[in-house]
Design a protein around this motif. Structure first.
Motif, PDB file in Angstrom:
ATOM      1  N   GLU A 142      -0.061   6.022 -11.055  1.00  0.00           N
ATOM      2  CA  GLU A 142      -0.055   5.714  -9.623  1.00  0.00           C
ATOM      3  C   GLU A 142       0.817   4.498  -9.310  1.00  0.00           C
TER       4      GLU A 142
ATOM      5  N   ALA B 263      -2.942   4.657  -2.905  1.00  0.00           N
ATOM      6  CA  ALA B 263      -3.837   5.191  -3.937  1.00  0.00           C
ATOM      7  C   ALA B 263      -4.508   6.476  -3.452  1.00  0.00           C
TER       8      ALA B 263
ATOM      9  N   TYR C 295      -1.849   9.282  -3.332  1.00  0.00           N
ATOM     10  CA  TYR C 295      -1.526   9.753  -4.681  1.00  0.00           C
ATOM     11  C   TYR C 295      -2.667  10.596  -5.248  1.00  0.00           C
TER      12      TYR C 295
END
Length: 157
Positions: free
Chosen positions: A123, A145, A148
């Protein structure tokens, strides 16, 4: 789906789980796959300078993929296949309504980065690629985050 359609028009080497995750994550980060133009504060329907789910600006991403040595051949090919003049202005106007062309431009913009695509699950590396290549004016690391993770889940990766 738009990403499948775009990748089918590009060399098979450009299609990988890593590329698909990046395309999903960036599309989610930039537009939530909801807005085909940049939403700005002010009057409803007012458009900012970016277009398409991946939010390309005319003089930024659009000009970049048409001129960069790594992407220009394939971007001109995509424009021809999708009935778009290979100019920054024409591309910018068309990606607002042609999601396959927008996805292809996004994949080619990733291709301009000299580094390998980040491994699945990386990530932080994916964020670094996004920042290097998209160069967001107001980066929102706090939402990356989730974007992703959403991409990984969507693709079952």
């Amino acid at each position: 789906m738009m990403i499948d359609g775009a990748l089918a028009l590009l060399p098979t080497q450009m299609d990988s789980p890593e590329a698909r995750v990046m395309l999903h994550a960036i599309g989610w980060q930039e537009s939530r796959f909801t807005h085909r133009f940049q939403v700005v504060a002010g009057e409803p329907g007012e458009k900012g300078p970016a277009r398409g789910f991946w939010q390309f600006e005319r003089g930024g991403g659009c000009a970049g993929v048409l001129r960069h040595r790594a992407s220009r051949y394939w971007m001109h090919h995509l424009c021809t296949v999708r009935g778009c003049q290979p100019s920054p202005d024409a591309l910018w106007r068309q990606i607002e309504r042609d999601d396959v062309l927008a996805a292809g431009a996004a994949r080619l913009l990733l291709f301009t980065d000299p580094k390998r695509l980040p491994a699945l699950g990386d990530e932080a590396g994916a964020w670094g690629l996004y920042e290097r290549v998209w160069r967001p004016g107001k980066p929102h690391r706090d939402t990356w985050a989730q974007a992703y993770r959403q991409a990984l889940e969507t693709l079952g990766a």
